[in-house]
Motif scaffolding. Structure first.
Motif, short mmCIF file in Angstrom:
data_model
loop_
_atom_site.label_atom_id
_atom_site.label_comp_id
_atom_site.label_asym_id
_atom_site.label_seq_id
_atom_site.Cartn_x
_atom_site.Cartn_y
_atom_site.Cartn_z
N SER A 7 0.85 -1.18 0.00
CA SER A 7 0.00 0.00 0.00
C SER A 7 0.89 1.23 0.00
O SER A 7 1.70 1.42 0.90
N MET A 15 -2.24 10.53 3.20
CA MET A 15 -2.87 9.29 2.75
C MET A 15 -4.38 9.42 2.88
O MET A 15 -4.86 9.94 3.89
N GLU A 17 -7.99 8.57 3.96
CA GLU A 17 -8.45 7.87 5.15
C GLU A 17 -8.86 6.43 4.85
O GLU A 17 -8.67 5.54 5.66
N CYS A 20 -6.22 4.00 5.41
CA CYS A 20 -5.66 4.02 6.77
C CYS A 20 -6.69 3.57 7.80
O CYS A 20 -6.48 3.74 9.00
N SER A 21 -7.76 2.98 7.34
CA SER A 21 -8.84 2.60 8.23
C SER A 21 -8.64 1.19 8.79
O SER A 21 -7.94 0.37 8.21
N TYR A 25 -7.12 -2.25 6.84
CA TYR A 25 -6.08 -3.13 7.37
C TYR A 25 -6.62 -4.53 7.63
O TYR A 25 -5.92 -5.53 7.40
N MET A 40 3.16 -1.34 4.10
CA MET A 40 2.49 -0.04 4.01
C MET A 40 3.52 1.07 4.05
O MET A 40 4.37 1.11 4.94
N LEU A 42 4.05 4.80 4.89
CA LEU A 42 3.43 5.92 5.59
C LEU A 42 4.34 7.13 5.53
O LEU A 42 5.56 7.00 5.46
N TYR A 48 -0.79 11.85 11.85
CA TYR A 48 -1.61 10.66 12.11
C TYR A 48 -0.82 9.36 12.05
O TYR A 48 -1.39 8.28 12.21
N ARG A 49 0.46 9.43 11.81
CA ARG A 49 1.27 8.22 11.64
C ARG A 49 1.09 7.23 12.78
O ARG A 49 0.85 6.05 12.56
N TYR A 52 -2.21 5.44 12.67
CA TYR A 52 -2.26 4.39 11.65
C TYR A 52 -1.48 3.15 12.10
O TYR A 52 -1.93 2.02 11.92
N ARG A 55 -3.48 1.27 14.64
CA ARG A 55 -4.56 0.51 13.98
C ARG A 55 -4.03 -0.79 13.40
O ARG A 55 -4.63 -1.84 13.56
#
Length: 127
Positions: A7, A15, A17, A20-21, A25, A40, A42, A48-49, A52, A55
């Motif tokens: 990704s 990125m 959203e 990154c949800s 994932y 991924m 990032l 927001y790193r 993510y 998550r």
């Protein structure tokens, strides 16, 4: 089923959203074979790193490693499906036979960083 799900999707801001949800994932993990890896990319300095990464950690049972790519703003996350906690990891500085010399030069330092991050995580879980 696939061995890897890469990704690397950015728009002009960050990125999207949707990439990154928790659902995304989860879908990536479901698509992987038992030994598959989600990779991924990032933005290392994104506000927001850590959200993510958290998550992904919740979806992949914390079997992930973040490796910052030197000279870039990228942080690459390797999330492993069903990673065996007792895995014996090794690293060789020698080029795998199937890679070209040029490819090995380009990725060898990153491979070493992934190995070192993996080993550090394994050692920390032994404590």
């Amino acid at each position: 089923m696939t061995d890897r799900t890469p990704s690397d999707g950015f728009d002009q801001h960050d990125m999207p959203e949707q990439l990154c949800s928790t659902r995304f994932y989860s879908d990536c993990r479901r698509a992987l074979t038992p030994v598959g890896v989600a990779v991924m990319n990032l933005r290392r300095f994104s506000a927001y790193r850590d959200v993510y990464v958290d998550r992904m950690a919740s979806i992949f049972d914390a079997a992930l490693w973040v490796v910052n790519a030197p000279g870039t703003t990228n942080g690459i996350v390797f999330a492993v499906n069903d990673f065996p906690k007792d895995a014996q990891l090794t690293f060789s500085k020698h080029k795998p036979a199937h890679l070209s010399d040029e490819a090995w030069v380009q990725i060898s330092s990153s491979v070493a960083r992934v190995f070192l991050a993996t080993r550090a995580l394994a050692q920390a879980s032994d404590v």
